[in-house]
Design a protein around this motif. Structure first.
Motif, short mmCIF file in Angstrom:
data_model
loop_
_atom_site.label_atom_id
_atom_site.label_comp_id
_atom_site.label_asym_id
_atom_site.label_seq_id
_atom_site.Cartn_x
_atom_site.Cartn_y
_atom_site.Cartn_z
N ARG A 35 -27.20 -67.93 -29.58
CA ARG A 35 -25.93 -68.63 -30.56
C ARG A 35 -26.60 -70.13 -30.97
NH1 ARG A 35 -20.55 -67.09 -29.25
NH2 ARG A 35 -20.07 -67.82 -31.20
N HIS A 36 -27.29 -70.32 -29.72
CA HIS A 36 -27.99 -71.90 -29.94
C HIS A 36 -28.86 -71.84 -31.49
CE1 HIS A 36 -29.37 -75.65 -30.05
NE2 HIS A 36 -31.29 -75.33 -29.33
N LEU A 37 -29.65 -71.09 -31.11
CA LEU A 37 -30.87 -70.37 -31.97
C LEU A 37 -30.37 -70.46 -33.32
CD1 LEU A 37 -33.66 -68.73 -30.07
CD2 LEU A 37 -34.05 -71.10 -30.97
N ALA A 38 -29.20 -69.14 -33.61
CA ALA A 38 -28.49 -69.05 -34.89
C ALA A 38 -28.12 -70.53 -35.60
CB ALA A 38 -27.82 -67.93 -34.50
N VAL A 39 -27.58 -71.16 -35.08
CA VAL A 39 -27.23 -72.55 -35.59
C VAL A 39 -28.33 -73.55 -35.97
CG1 VAL A 39 -25.67 -73.90 -35.03
CG2 VAL A 39 -24.33 -72.36 -34.27
N THR A 40 -29.04 -73.45 -34.90
CA THR A 40 -30.14 -74.35 -35.38
C THR A 40 -31.17 -73.84 -36.36
OG1 THR A 40 -31.27 -73.72 -33.47
CG2 THR A 40 -29.68 -75.23 -33.62
N ASP A 41 -31.88 -72.94 -36.25
CA ASP A 41 -32.80 -72.07 -36.83
C ASP A 41 -32.50 -70.92 -38.04
OD1 ASP A 41 -35.28 -72.10 -37.99
OD2 ASP A 41 -36.45 -71.51 -36.60
N PRO A 42 -31.21 -70.62 -38.40
CA PRO A 42 -30.86 -69.72 -38.95
C PRO A 42 -32.12 -68.84 -39.69
CG PRO A 42 -29.37 -71.48 -39.69
CD PRO A 42 -30.53 -71.95 -39.21
N PRO A 43 -33.06 -69.54 -40.31
CA PRO A 43 -34.07 -68.37 -41.14
C PRO A 43 -35.09 -68.79 -40.20
CG PRO A 43 -33.84 -70.87 -42.04
CD PRO A 43 -32.97 -71.19 -40.46
N GLY A 44 -35.06 -68.72 -38.54
CA GLY A 44 -35.88 -67.64 -37.31
C GLY A 44 -35.08 -66.52 -36.92
N CYS A 45 -33.81 -66.60 -37.14
CA CYS A 45 -33.26 -65.22 -36.67
C CYS A 45 -33.04 -64.02 -37.08
CB CYS A 45 -31.91 -66.28 -36.19
SG CYS A 45 -32.26 -67.42 -34.90
N TRP A 46 -32.99 -63.09 -36.80
CA TRP A 46 -33.18 -61.98 -38.11
C TRP A 46 -32.74 -60.75 -36.59
CZ3 TRP A 46 -32.52 -62.03 -42.88
CH2 TRP A 46 -32.83 -63.29 -43.69
N LEU A 47 -32.23 -59.41 -37.19
CA LEU A 47 -31.54 -58.47 -36.12
C LEU A 47 -31.67 -57.76 -37.11
CD1 LEU A 47 -30.42 -57.51 -33.92
CD2 LEU A 47 -28.54 -57.67 -34.66
N ALA A 48 -32.57 -56.12 -36.63
CA ALA A 48 -32.71 -54.90 -37.58
C ALA A 48 -31.74 -54.18 -36.63
CB ALA A 48 -34.09 -54.55 -37.19
N GLU A 49 -30.67 -53.33 -38.00
CA GLU A 49 -30.18 -52.28 -37.66
C GLU A 49 -30.58 -51.49 -37.53
OE1 GLU A 49 -26.16 -54.83 -36.41
OE2 GLU A 49 -26.36 -54.39 -38.02
N GLU A 50 -30.10 -49.79 -37.09
CA GLU A 50 -30.50 -48.69 -38.29
C GLU A 50 -28.74 -49.00 -38.73
OE1 GLU A 50 -32.09 -45.76 -34.08
OE2 GLU A 50 -30.55 -46.19 -34.99
N ASP A 51 -28.93 -47.12 -39.66
CA ASP A 51 -28.07 -47.42 -40.58
C ASP A 51 -26.46 -47.25 -39.77
OD1 ASP A 51 -29.61 -47.69 -42.98
OD2 ASP A 51 -30.04 -45.28 -42.73
N GLY A 52 -26.61 -46.99 -39.17
CA GLY A 52 -24.90 -46.67 -38.11
C GLY A 52 -24.61 -47.96 -37.29
N GLY A 53 -25.50 -49.19 -37.47
CA GLY A 53 -25.31 -50.52 -36.48
C GLY A 53 -25.17 -50.90 -35.40
N ARG A 54 -26.35 -49.97 -34.77
CA ARG A 54 -27.36 -49.18 -33.66
C ARG A 54 -28.18 -50.94 -33.77
NH1 ARG A 54 -31.14 -47.90 -29.65
NH2 ARG A 54 -32.21 -46.47 -31.10
N PRO A 55 -28.72 -52.22 -32.69
CA PRO A 55 -29.24 -53.09 -32.65
C PRO A 55 -30.40 -52.39 -32.68
CG PRO A 55 -27.92 -53.49 -30.95
CD PRO A 55 -27.34 -52.20 -31.76
N VAL A 56 -31.90 -52.33 -33.22
CA VAL A 56 -33.05 -51.81 -32.11
C VAL A 56 -34.50 -52.90 -33.06
CG1 VAL A 56 -32.10 -49.21 -33.65
CG2 VAL A 56 -33.57 -50.63 -35.35
N GLY A 57 -33.94 -54.37 -33.32
CA GLY A 57 -35.41 -55.67 -32.80
C GLY A 57 -34.39 -56.60 -33.08
N ALA A 58 -35.04 -56.99 -32.73
CA ALA A 58 -34.94 -58.77 -33.06
C ALA A 58 -35.33 -59.62 -33.46
CB ALA A 58 -33.36 -59.16 -31.95
N VAL A 59 -35.66 -60.97 -34.23
CA VAL A 59 -36.22 -62.34 -34.14
C VAL A 59 -36.23 -63.35 -33.89
CG1 VAL A 59 -38.33 -62.96 -35.49
CG2 VAL A 59 -38.34 -61.05 -35.57
N LEU A 60 -36.35 -64.25 -32.83
CA LEU A 60 -35.60 -65.25 -32.45
C LEU A 60 -36.98 -66.27 -32.59
CD1 LEU A 60 -33.83 -64.51 -29.05
CD2 LEU A 60 -32.87 -65.25 -31.77
N ALA A 61 -36.74 -67.12 -33.24
CA ALA A 61 -38.08 -68.44 -33.99
C ALA A 61 -37.89 -69.85 -32.52
CB ALA A 61 -37.96 -68.77 -35.01
#
Length: 68
Positions: free
Chosen positions: A42-68
């Protein structure tokens, strides 16, 4: 698959934790470690939003993430 920014929410922090647990350990985390990890996400989502990504399948299941 959808790639989207990680939001500063408990749900997104938990989704990233699930991906990390699956990728690196596959086991259960204790409450203290889980809380610390969620705060970090949550800290990274606030302080570096361009570096935080979540990959989800079409049904919404998380399958990958990137935190810079």
């Amino acid at each position: 698959m959808i790639l989207r920014p990680i939001r500063d929410t408990a749900a997104d922090a938990e989704a990233v934790r699930e991906v990390a647990a699956s990728a690196f350990e596959g086991g259960a985390w204790d409450d203290r470690r889980t809380a610390r990890f969620r705060r970090r996400v949550r800290h990274l989502a606030v302080t570096d939003p361009p570096g935080c990504w979540l990959a989800e399948e079409d049904g919404g299941r998380p399958v990958g993430a990137v935190l810079a």
